[in-house]
Design a protein around this motif. Structure first.
Motif, PDB file in Angstrom:
ATOM      1  N   GLU A  84      12.355  15.098  35.340  1.00  0.00           N
ATOM      2  CA  GLU A  84      11.235  14.934  34.411  1.00  0.00           C
ATOM      3  C   GLU A  84       9.894  14.749  35.106  1.00  0.00           C
ATOM      4  O   GLU A  84       8.883  15.305  34.670  1.00  0.00           O
ATOM      5  CB  GLU A  84      11.494  13.729  33.493  1.00  0.00           C
ATOM      6  N   TYR A 104      10.789  24.646  36.986  1.00  0.00           N
ATOM      7  CA  TYR A 104      11.172  23.455  36.211  1.00  0.00           C
ATOM      8  C   TYR A 104      10.156  23.238  35.092  1.00  0.00           C
ATOM      9  O   TYR A 104       9.352  22.310  35.129  1.00  0.00           O
ATOM     10  CB  TYR A 104      11.235  22.224  37.121  1.00  0.00           C
ATOM     11  N   ALA A 107       9.605  19.772  33.503  1.00  0.00           N
ATOM     12  CA  ALA A 107       9.124  18.658  34.324  1.00  0.00           C
ATOM     13  C   ALA A 107       7.609  18.560  34.292  1.00  0.00           C
ATOM     14  O   ALA A 107       6.902  19.572  34.193  1.00  0.00           O
ATOM     15  CB  ALA A 107       9.594  18.832  35.761  1.00  0.00           C
TER      16      ALA A 107
END
Length: 308
Positions: A84, A104, A107
């Motif tokens: 995250e 990602y 994130a």
């Protein structure tokens, strides 16, 4: 395996009042800077890595070199897919955070750098940059980061133990840290990996002016000790050969060699200007001795290399 944060016995609470980080923007006027050997350095005089266009070119070559060493990946660490919060120290032009953002997308990626040189024309929505010295308190709460990435900070850090202590405090329990530096050391590939170090006269001189400026451009040998002292566990090291010259045989090493030759020859003065001028050297004095670095290496070894 990268160092992993231990789970603290006492939970920490609270947040950093400076948690609101600056988004990408472009300054209307160029900030003050120090000029040395034709390069621009941070006005504080504490950062021995320049931020001008030529240095930005070197940073992007180095980014390509690191990705090649990682077989195209962006990290050596296996990052959980549900990561995250990612923090990148010393973001430079911002290539790494922006490429990570694509890989990602869930994130939130926060990059910190002392200079405003990030490419802000195509910043993904999950990336933000803060302009600040990585040795100062970071604008992130304690226990908030899943993965912390630090790369090529040498030349801008004077207190490495304090840096890793802050990293430990900012990472969540079980969080991961990956730190990468190119060693300012030259070895001879004689079959004894990392044993036959060459010390050309200029390299010894360069190390002397570095010590006089209280800066360490090859901190990685002390890294495991600093990380343990900060509280990290499961520390692992990975080393890759970076050939210099014209001796590599296989395609993979030859690609690295080409990148290292460009970085070495075209960007040789980047990290020298402020170091030498603060020790009283003129450009003319520097130019009189600097070429001996390459001639000494060629005389001592037919297979020189450094490591990352």
């Amino acid at each position: 395996m990268p160092p992993r944060r231990k789970k603290p016995s006492v939970p920490r609470h609270g947040s950093d009042p400076a948690a609101a980080a600056a988004g990408p923007s472009t300054a209307e006027e160029e900030p003050p800077y120090i000029e040395a050997f034709g390069h621009k350095y941070h006005h504080s005089g504490r950062i021995f890595v320049p931020f001008d266009e030529k240095e930005q070119q070197r940073m992007e070559l180095e980014h390509r070199l690191f990705r090649h060493c990682l077989n195209g990946a962006l990290t050596a660490t296996r990052i959980p897919l549900n990561v995250e919060q990612i923090l990148d120290l010393g973001s430079g032009t911002g290539l790494w955070p922006m490429e990570m953002a694509v890989r990602y997308p869930q994130a939130q990626i926060h990059g910190i750098d002392v200079s405003r040189i990030q490419k802000t024309n195509a910043v993904p929505p999950n990336v933000r940059f803060t302009i600040g010295n990585v040795e100062d308190p970071w604008p992130t709460p304690p226990d908030s980061i899943d993965f912390l990435h630090a790369r090529s900070l040498a030349g801008g850090v004077t207190d490495w133990p304090a840096l890793f202590k802050q990293a430990y405090e900012k990472l969540k329990p079980g969080g991961l840290l990956e730190w990468t530096e190119v060693a300012i050391q030259i070895f001879d590939f004689d079959g004894n990996f990392g044993d036959a170090e060459l010390c050309p006269n200029f390299l010894n001189l360069w190390r002397d002016v570095s010590r006089r400026n209280n800066i360490d451009f090859t901190p990685s040998p002390n890294g495991p000790e600093w990380l343990v002292e900060a509280g990290f566990e499961k520390i692992a090291q990975r080393t890759e050969i970076l050939p210099i010259g014209d001796w590599a045989q296989d395609d993979k090493l030859r690609t690295r060699q080409a990148l290292m030759n460009t970085i070495s020859h075209q960007h040789f003065t980047n990290h020298c200007g402020l170091l030498f001028t603060k020790c009283g050297w003129t450009r003319e004095q520097f130019d009189a001795v600097a070429p001996t670095f390459f001639t000494d290496i060629e005389a001592e070894s037919s297979k020189p290399y450094t490591m990352v």
